[in-house]
Design an enzyme around this catalytic site. Structure first.
Site, PDB file in Angstrom:
ATOM      1  N   TYR A  25     -18.274  64.080-101.130  1.00 47.05           N
ATOM      2  CA  TYR A  25     -18.962  64.944-102.102  1.00 47.05           C
ATOM      3  C   TYR A  25     -19.594  64.098-103.204  1.00 47.05           C
ATOM      4  O   TYR A  25     -20.780  64.268-103.536  1.00 47.05           O
ATOM      5  CB  TYR A  25     -17.948  65.930-102.694  1.00 47.05           C
ATOM      6  CG  TYR A  25     -18.518  66.858-103.744  1.00 47.05           C
ATOM      7  CD1 TYR A  25     -19.330  67.937-103.387  1.00 47.05           C
ATOM      8  CD2 TYR A  25     -18.221  66.677-105.087  1.00 47.05           C
ATOM      9  CE1 TYR A  25     -19.825  68.799-104.350  1.00 47.05           C
ATOM     10  CE2 TYR A  25     -18.708  67.534-106.055  1.00 47.05           C
ATOM     11  CZ  TYR A  25     -19.519  68.595-105.686  1.00 47.05           C
ATOM     12  OH  TYR A  25     -20.006  69.443-106.643  1.00 47.05           O
TER      13      TYR A  25
HETATM   14  P1  NDP Z   1     -20.351  78.564-105.648  1.00 45.04           P
HETATM   15  O1  NDP Z   1     -19.651  78.260-104.374  1.00 45.04           O
HETATM   16  O2  NDP Z   1     -19.718  79.489-106.644  1.00 45.04           O
HETATM   17  O3  NDP Z   1     -21.823  79.120-105.348  1.00 45.04           O
HETATM   18  C1  NDP Z   1     -22.651  78.406-104.471  1.00 45.04           C
HETATM   19  C2  NDP Z   1     -23.995  79.077-104.400  1.00 45.04           C
HETATM   20  O4  NDP Z   1     -24.832  78.304-103.528  1.00 45.04           O
HETATM   21  C3  NDP Z   1     -23.930  80.466-103.812  1.00 45.04           C
HETATM   22  O5  NDP Z   1     -24.978  81.221-104.359  1.00 45.04           O
HETATM   23  C4  NDP Z   1     -24.153  80.205-102.325  1.00 45.04           C
HETATM   24  O6  NDP Z   1     -24.685  81.306-101.611  1.00 45.04           O
HETATM   25  C5  NDP Z   1     -25.173  79.098-102.390  1.00 45.04           C
HETATM   26  N1  NDP Z   1     -25.159  78.265-101.201  1.00 45.04           N
HETATM   27  C6  NDP Z   1     -24.124  77.555-100.698  1.00 45.04           C
HETATM   28  N2  NDP Z   1     -24.497  76.930 -99.571  1.00 45.04           N
HETATM   29  C7  NDP Z   1     -25.789  77.275 -99.348  1.00 45.04           C
HETATM   30  C8  NDP Z   1     -26.736  76.974 -98.334  1.00 45.04           C
HETATM   31  N3  NDP Z   1     -26.416  76.202 -97.299  1.00 45.04           N
HETATM   32  N4  NDP Z   1     -27.968  77.496 -98.443  1.00 45.04           N
HETATM   33  C9  NDP Z   1     -28.301  78.306 -99.486  1.00 45.04           C
HETATM   34  N5  NDP Z   1     -27.461  78.640-100.463  1.00 45.04           N
HETATM   35  C10 NDP Z   1     -26.218  78.130-100.391  1.00 45.04           C
HETATM   36  O7  NDP Z   1     -20.639  77.131-106.293  1.00 45.04           O
HETATM   37  P2  NDP Z   1     -20.815  76.660-107.816  1.00 45.04           P
HETATM   38  O8  NDP Z   1     -21.580  77.646-108.578  1.00 45.04           O
HETATM   39  O9  NDP Z   1     -19.508  76.199-108.302  1.00 45.04           O
HETATM   40  O10 NDP Z   1     -21.683  75.340-107.565  1.00 45.04           O
HETATM   41  C11 NDP Z   1     -23.083  75.330-107.647  1.00 45.04           C
HETATM   42  C12 NDP Z   1     -23.564  73.884-107.632  1.00 45.04           C
HETATM   43  O11 NDP Z   1     -22.942  73.182-108.709  1.00 45.04           O
HETATM   44  C13 NDP Z   1     -23.213  73.118-106.363  1.00 45.04           C
HETATM   45  O12 NDP Z   1     -24.262  72.236-106.045  1.00 45.04           O
HETATM   46  C14 NDP Z   1     -21.969  72.357-106.763  1.00 45.04           C
HETATM   47  O13 NDP Z   1     -21.802  71.193-105.991  1.00 45.04           O
HETATM   48  C15 NDP Z   1     -22.290  72.030-108.213  1.00 45.04           C
HETATM   49  N6  NDP Z   1     -21.137  71.748-109.045  1.00 45.04           N
HETATM   50  C16 NDP Z   1     -20.148  72.675-109.276  1.00 45.04           C
HETATM   51  C17 NDP Z   1     -19.077  72.361-110.087  1.00 45.04           C
HETATM   52  C18 NDP Z   1     -17.979  73.326-110.363  1.00 45.04           C
HETATM   53  O14 NDP Z   1     -16.967  72.911-110.959  1.00 45.04           O
HETATM   54  N7  NDP Z   1     -18.065  74.578-109.994  1.00 45.04           N
HETATM   55  C19 NDP Z   1     -18.968  71.037-110.728  1.00 45.04           C
HETATM   56  C20 NDP Z   1     -20.043  70.137-110.397  1.00 45.04           C
HETATM   57  C21 NDP Z   1     -21.076  70.498-109.603  1.00 45.04           C
HETATM   58  P3  NDP Z   1     -23.750  82.358-100.780  1.00 45.04           P
HETATM   59  O15 NDP Z   1     -23.173  83.294-101.807  1.00 45.04           O
HETATM   60  O16 NDP Z   1     -24.656  83.051 -99.844  1.00 45.04           O
HETATM   61  O17 NDP Z   1     -22.686  81.558-100.094  1.00 45.04           O
END
Ligand code: NDP
Length: 243
Positions: free
Chosen positions: A155
């Site tokens: 990651y």
């Molecule tokens: P969530 O799992 O809560 O939400 C992820 C979102 O991305 C959802 O809307 C999901 O859609 C969408 N998604 C996931 N995979 C795909 C795909 N293959 N194609 C299109 N959409 C996709 O994640 P977070 O909000 O926590 O994270 C968002 C971003 O922030 C990510 O890039 C994560 O790596 C990054 N991040 C998060 C941290 C945290 O602590 N939460 C810390 C650092 C970075 P669906 O609902 O349809 O699955």
């Protein structure tokens, strides 16, 4: 007469967590918002409904960020609906940890496909449909700086790739005055962190996890006119975790 410039925002992965908060915030700033999702249509529909209830404009588009064709058609649908993009936020990303010895190859492939390849393809497709002077924002991670956790290697590697990609793409995009910047959140209260939030709170210098709205606030600034001179940067917002 000069037609007014479109103000469309496209959020890749805008149905839950950080992406949903960004979609709502950009709508409040006056952007018509298109958001993509992959697996949970009901969550995407709920975000659209809440934006519309606030008087904004939004549509949800199913598009797996691992699928180049799906990315291209989501950009086309966003532009067909609301006009050329002013802002694109590449938030879609997945996290799953595993120690080296047990790391499944299909998990390696999936994280590279969504978190690296998908980010490049989304930026490429969005830039081609963007106003000159537009804004590209990626959501990386503070793990690109330091994770301190066993199992986060792949990651962290994907998020380091995003930071480097953004730094270099800034040069490709500069002639069109399009800026690109990378937000590196630390632990934020979303589905990704829900199972181990207590541990994260304990380890974090500020003694809490962040809220999706705090990341959305930084995105709104990067998307604004005020941020026009910043490009190629990675901004860490993590409560001091990676220090
Ligand atoms: P969530 O799992 O809560 O939400 C992820 C979102 O991305 C959802 O809307 C999901 O859609 C969408 N998604 C996931 N995979 C795909 C795909 N293959 N194609 C299109 N959409 C996709 O994640 P977070 O909000 O926590 O994270 C968002 C971003 O922030 C990510 O890039 C994560 O790596 C990054 N991040 C998060 C941290 C945290 O602590 N939460 C810390 C650092 C970075 P669906 O609902 O349809 O699955």
């Amino acid at each position: 007469t000069v037609s007014p410039r479109s103000n469309t925002a496209l959020v890749f992965g805008g149905s839950r967590g950080i992406g949903a908060a960004i979609a709502r915030r950009l709508a409040r700033e006056g952007h018509p918002v298109a958001l993509t999702f992959v697996s949970q249509p009901e969550k995407a529909v709920a975000v659209v409904a809440s934006i519309q209830a606030d008087g904004g404009q939004a549509i949800a588009l199913q598009a797996d960020s691992a699928d180049a064709q799906a990315i291209a058609s989501s950009v086309k649908q966003a532009v067909d609906t609301f006009g050329p993009l002013q802002v694109a936020v590449v938030n879609a990303g997945i996290y799953q940890g595993s120690p080296l010895a047990d790391f499944p190859t299909d998990l390696l492939d999936r994280m590279l496909a969504v978190n690296v390849r998908g980010v490049f393809l989304a930026v490429q497709a969005a830039a081609a449909a963007m106003n000159d002077g537009g804004r590209l924002i990626t959501i990386g991670s503070n793990t690109a700086v330091r994770s301190g956790a066993v199992g986060s290697s792949v990651y962290a590697m994907t998020k380091s790739a995003v930071a480097t990609l953004v730094r270099e793409l800034a040069l490709d995009l500069a002639p069109r005055r399009i800026t690109i910047n990378n937000i590196q959140p630390g632990p934020i209260a979303t589905d990704i962190t829900a199972d181990f939030v207590d541990q994260l709170v304990q380890r974090n210098p500020l003694g809490r996890v962040g809220q999706p709205d705090e990341v959305a606030g930084l995105s709104a600034w990067l998307a604004s006119h005020e941020a026009a001179y910043m490009t190629g940067s990675s901004l860490t917002i993590d409560g001091g975790w990676a220090i």
